[in-house]
Design a protein around this motif. Structure first.
Motif, short mmCIF file in Angstrom:
data_model
loop_
_atom_site.label_atom_id
_atom_site.label_comp_id
_atom_site.label_asym_id
_atom_site.label_seq_id
_atom_site.Cartn_x
_atom_site.Cartn_y
_atom_site.Cartn_z
N VAL A 35 -6.51 -3.99 -1.20
CA VAL A 35 -7.36 -3.76 -2.37
C VAL A 35 -7.08 -2.35 -2.86
O VAL A 35 -7.21 -1.39 -2.11
CB VAL A 35 -8.85 -3.93 -2.06
CG1 VAL A 35 -9.68 -3.68 -3.33
CG2 VAL A 35 -9.14 -5.32 -1.50
N ALA A 36 -6.66 -2.22 -4.11
CA ALA A 36 -6.37 -0.91 -4.70
C ALA A 36 -7.09 -0.82 -6.04
O ALA A 36 -7.29 -1.82 -6.73
CB ALA A 36 -4.87 -0.73 -4.87
N ARG A 37 -7.45 0.41 -6.40
CA ARG A 37 -8.24 0.61 -7.62
C ARG A 37 -7.65 1.74 -8.47
O ARG A 37 -7.46 2.86 -7.98
CB ARG A 37 -9.69 0.95 -7.27
CG ARG A 37 -10.62 1.10 -8.48
CD ARG A 37 -12.04 1.44 -8.03
NE ARG A 37 -12.66 0.34 -7.33
CZ ARG A 37 -13.59 -0.47 -7.83
NH1 ARG A 37 -14.00 -0.30 -9.07
NH2 ARG A 37 -14.11 -1.43 -7.09
N ALA A 77 0.84 -1.20 0.00
CA ALA A 77 0.00 0.00 0.00
C ALA A 77 0.87 1.26 0.00
O ALA A 77 0.59 2.23 -0.71
CB ALA A 77 -0.92 -0.01 1.22
N SER A 78 1.95 1.23 0.78
CA SER A 78 2.87 2.37 0.82
C SER A 78 3.53 2.58 -0.54
O SER A 78 3.68 3.73 -1.01
CB SER A 78 3.93 2.12 1.89
OG SER A 78 4.88 3.18 1.93
N ALA A 80 -7.21 7.33 -1.13
CA ALA A 80 -8.60 6.92 -0.98
C ALA A 80 -8.92 5.66 -1.77
O ALA A 80 -9.90 4.96 -1.48
CB ALA A 80 -9.53 8.06 -1.42
N ASP A 81 -8.08 5.36 -2.76
CA ASP A 81 -8.31 4.17 -3.59
C ASP A 81 -7.44 2.99 -3.16
O ASP A 81 -7.34 2.00 -3.89
CB ASP A 81 -8.04 4.51 -5.06
CG ASP A 81 -9.10 5.44 -5.63
OD1 ASP A 81 -10.26 5.37 -5.18
OD2 ASP A 81 -8.75 6.25 -6.51
#
Length: 450
Positions: free
Chosen positions: A91-93, A65-66, A76-77
């Protein structure tokens, strides 16, 4: 529209899944900035221990995530979701135009156990030796996870806006099918809206070399169902000085011998039928003749003997059940009170698991041998063939490996006898290393690096 954009995504996504998500770096040339960025992500992910016993997938999810935040994806995504201590999912978008439904990229963060005393080096330190990357998770599945993360960052920095959202899910506990923290199951139960997509691309498939040359590529569309049974015989026991013929060990041994002589009947589904139709063209007699007999509906043992005698092909044509562990007795001078065997089954995806258990009981043919299922099988029906996706994959494979046939395939849970294939760095983003390469023995310890 270029063929690799017809699905609304870039080609590296498709190829990363096609060849298994493994990675390589040129040995004799300095790395480009993009290659070095990928290698840094790959190394960081490898060197985070994510085993069940002492690892931490939450730490791995937070690290990725970092990376994505630093790469420009809006915070935010990016969501890190934990189902328990040391259990994490990412989970990333990447937001697209919304013209088409999202695509889900799926890889897992956890790895199987790795005891330091069993390895010649620290399994959680990425090594490059003789052109191969070596570490626990170098193949399964941290290479694919790292490629997906690197690609997402590349898309952001390039200002790429696809026709569909691209969702990346990195999950925990894939290696533990009965875990309550299994990331895919947990996300579906608690956060389905985050990963809802038109289709998903996951690990599986791959390629094979024959005599050092690319021989075939496979896209996995089905997988056999995993179910283990325990065979158990119990008795009142006694002293070894006064033996009886009705011994649990003998009874269990007889039951296992009957199982060893049994073959489940052959059967085909849409995926395996297409697979053997293609393979019948490339194989030589008598194997090709056996494949043609199978496709024509013949089930007699003589006609299918070449297929049955080759373990990887045999696993494609029938359910298999095999004894893998034994346990019996409690003292060398006592008659056994219990004898147990573990029998692991890989069930054809459209076959009844309950019927497999009943078949085992019929084959064993001894009411004193209990057949006890361990856990509950996770059913896995074959995925529907997506013509648009398959066409895109086929066109990319022709560009990279002209003349190499592409097959839909069913996974039996093992690599093929021909070997496994590692790709290069994501091919479009990293064209300097786009040749097909082979692992040594398809083990998790090595991933081809040059």
């Amino acid at each position: 529209m270029p063929f690799h954009l017809r699905l609304g995504v870039l080609a590296p996504i498709i190829v990363g899944a096609l060849v298994g998500g493994l990675s390589c770096a040129p040995a004799a040339e300095p790395l480009s900035a993009d290659q070095q960025a990928f290698l840094d992500i790959y190394r960081e992910l490898i060197e985070i221990n994510t085993t069940e016993s002492s690892g931490d997938t939450l730490r791995a999810a937070e690290a990725m995530a970092s990376r994505l935040r630093d790469g420009g994806l809006p915070a935010a995504d990016i969501k890190v979701l934990s189902s328990g201590p040391r259990k994490g999912n990412l989970v990333a978008r990447l937001r697209g135009t919304g013209v088409r439904r999202p695509l889900l990229l799926l890889a897992h963060l956890d790895v199987v156990e790795a005891k330091r005393e069993d390895w010649d080096f620290d399994p959680f330190k990425l090594q490059e030796a003789d052109g191969y990357f070596r570490a626990r998770g170098a193949i399964d599945d941290k290479a694919m996870a790292a490629i997906f993360v690197a690609n997402m960052i590349g898309y952001v920095r390039a200002g790429y806006k696809p026709e569909r959202d691209i969702i990346l899910a990195l999950t925990t506990d894939e290696e533990l099918s009965d875990s309550p923290h299994n990331g895919v199951r947990w996300l579906l139960q608690h956060h389905r809206e985050l990963i809802d997509a038109e289709f998903a691309i996951n690990e599986g498939g791959g390629g094979a070399l024959r005599n050092g040359q690319p021989f075939r590529l496979a896209v996995q569309l089905a997988e056999k169902v995993y179910q283990t049974y325990q065979l158990e015989v119990t008795d009142r026991g006694g002293h070894s000085a006064a033996p009886r013929r009705d011994n649990p060990i003998y009874r269990l041994a007889d039951a296992l011998q009957r199982l060893a002589q049994f073959d489940f009947p052959p059967r085909l589904n849409a995926v395996t039928r297409a697979f053997f139709e293609r393979m019948a063209v490339t194989e030589a007699p008598p194997m090709a003749d056996a494949m043609k007999s199978l496709l024509a509906g013949r089930t007699d043992a003589a006609a299918l003997a070449p297929l049955t005698s080759r373990p990887d092909y045999n696993a494609q044509i029938r359910t298999t059940c095999v004894a893998t562990m034994l346990e019996a007795g409690h003292a060398e001078n006592a008659l056994p009170q219990t004898a147990r065997a573990t029998v692991n089954c890989r069930v054809m995806p459209e076959e009844s698991v309950e019927e497999v258990g009943r078949t085992l009981a019929r084959v064993i043919a001894d009411e004193k041998v209990a057949v006890i299922p361990k856990g509950t099988a996770v059913l896995s029906p074959p995925s529907a063939l997506n013509p648009e996706l398959m066409q895109t994959i086929a066109q990319i494979s022709v560009e990279m490996w002209p003349g190499v046939p592409l097959n839909a395939a069913m996974s039996g849970g093992i690599p093929t006898a021909d070997g496994c294939v590692t790709p290069a760095f994501p091919p479009t983003a990293f064209p300097a290393c786009s040749a097909i390469q082979a692992t040594t023995g398809c083990t998790d310890a090595t991933s081809r690096s040059a």
